[in-house]
Design a protein around this motif. Structure first.
Motif, short mmCIF file in Angstrom:
data_model
loop_
_atom_site.label_atom_id
_atom_site.label_comp_id
_atom_site.label_asym_id
_atom_site.label_seq_id
_atom_site.Cartn_x
_atom_site.Cartn_y
_atom_site.Cartn_z
N GLU A 117 0.83 -1.20 0.00
CA GLU A 117 0.00 0.00 0.00
C GLU A 117 0.86 1.26 0.00
N PRO A 118 0.73 2.12 -1.01
CA PRO A 118 1.55 3.34 -1.05
C PRO A 118 1.11 4.33 0.02
N LEU A 119 2.04 5.15 0.48
CA LEU A 119 1.71 6.18 1.44
C LEU A 119 1.18 7.41 0.74
N THR A 120 0.26 8.08 1.39
CA THR A 120 -0.28 9.32 0.85
C THR A 120 0.56 10.50 1.33
N LYS A 121 0.33 11.66 0.77
CA LYS A 121 1.00 12.88 1.22
C LYS A 121 0.71 13.11 2.71
N GLU A 122 -0.53 12.87 3.12
CA GLU A 122 -0.91 13.03 4.52
C GLU A 122 -0.14 12.06 5.42
N ASP A 123 0.10 10.84 4.92
CA ASP A 123 0.89 9.86 5.69
C ASP A 123 2.31 10.37 5.91
N LEU A 139 6.03 14.47 28.75
CA LEU A 139 5.20 13.59 27.92
C LEU A 139 3.73 14.01 27.98
N ARG A 140 3.29 14.46 29.14
CA ARG A 140 1.91 14.96 29.24
C ARG A 140 1.71 16.19 28.37
N ARG A 141 2.71 17.09 28.36
CA ARG A 141 2.62 18.28 27.52
C ARG A 141 2.62 17.92 26.03
N MET A 142 3.33 16.87 25.69
CA MET A 142 3.48 16.48 24.29
C MET A 142 2.46 15.44 23.85
N ASP A 143 1.48 15.16 24.66
CA ASP A 143 0.55 14.06 24.41
C ASP A 143 0.03 14.02 22.97
N ALA A 144 -0.50 15.12 22.48
CA ALA A 144 -1.07 15.13 21.13
C ALA A 144 0.00 14.91 20.06
N ALA A 145 1.17 15.52 20.26
CA ALA A 145 2.23 15.39 19.26
C ALA A 145 2.77 13.97 19.18
N LEU A 146 2.70 13.22 20.28
CA LEU A 146 3.24 11.86 20.29
C LEU A 146 2.18 10.79 20.04
N THR A 147 1.01 11.22 19.63
CA THR A 147 -0.03 10.26 19.27
C THR A 147 0.34 9.64 17.93
N LEU A 148 0.21 8.33 17.84
CA LEU A 148 0.55 7.65 16.60
C LEU A 148 -0.27 8.21 15.44
N PRO A 149 0.36 8.35 14.28
CA PRO A 149 -0.37 8.89 13.13
C PRO A 149 -1.53 8.00 12.73
N ALA A 150 -2.58 8.63 12.21
CA ALA A 150 -3.70 7.89 11.63
C ALA A 150 -3.36 7.71 10.16
N TRP A 151 -3.40 6.49 9.69
CA TRP A 151 -3.01 6.22 8.31
C TRP A 151 -4.21 6.39 7.38
N HIS A 152 -3.96 7.06 6.29
CA HIS A 152 -5.00 7.31 5.29
C HIS A 152 -5.00 6.18 4.27
N GLU A 153 -6.18 5.84 3.82
CA GLU A 153 -6.30 4.81 2.79
C GLU A 153 -6.01 5.45 1.43
N SER A 154 -5.22 4.76 0.64
CA SER A 154 -4.93 5.29 -0.70
C SER A 154 -6.13 5.07 -1.61
N ALA A 155 -6.25 5.95 -2.56
CA ALA A 155 -7.41 5.90 -3.45
C ALA A 155 -7.28 4.80 -4.49
#
Length: 153
Positions: free
Chosen positions: A20-26, A137-153
């Motif tokens: 599966e190829p990665l998208t620009k968002e990925d 880590l508490r301050r960075m919580d959102a930044a360290l959230t694993l990326p959500a992968w987008h489905e390629s078209a």
């Protein structure tokens, strides 16, 4: 070449990427996540150095305190946890012992092994440093959230 042990994370043990190829968002999500990890590591390096220990010494103290089920570990176990060679851990323990952060004792069950424990000074220092790391880590919580992968078209 024989394959290594099976991974328990669902990834292909050969290390090959999925089809599966990665998208620009990925790519953007990966870059943001990698940048956040590096910011955290830089914070950690600077913080521990301000307390007169090296990042490796902090990792040693944390590995000892966080060792499952007991308050000590052998050099061999620490080498595995820290992903270092045995002789490198021996040198790391020797330096930390010189700063009264850890102590060595013979293992009563295996005369070839040495148990490494935190000293009172090492335990107190680790408590302060770990609290600072937790807060960051508490301050960075959102930044360290694993990326959500987008489905390629």
């Amino acid at each position: 070449m024989t394959p290594g042990p099976a991974r328990d994370d669902g990834r292909d043990p050969s290390g090959t990427a999925s089809e599966e190829p990665l998208t620009k968002e990925d790519f953007e999500a990966l870059a943001r996540f990698r940048s956040a990890i590096r910011r955290y590591l830089r914070f950690s390096e600077e913080t521990v150095r301000q307390h007169d220990v090296t990042p490796q010494q902090y990792q040693l103290l944390l590995a000892l305190k966080g060792f499952p089920g007991r308050e000590w570990a052998t050099v061999r176990e620490l080498a595995e946890r820290l992903q270092l060679r045995h002789h490198s851990v021996v040198e790391l323990v020797t330096r930390a012992q010189g700063q009264d952060l850890v102590a060595r004792a013979p293992d009563p069950d295996d005369r070839r092994a040495v148990r490494v424990t935190l000293t009172a000074r090492g335990d107190a220092l680790l408590g302060r440093l770990a609290a600072l790391h937790r807060d960051e880590l508490r301050r960075m919580d959102a930044a360290l959230t694993l990326p959500a992968w987008h489905e390629s078209a």
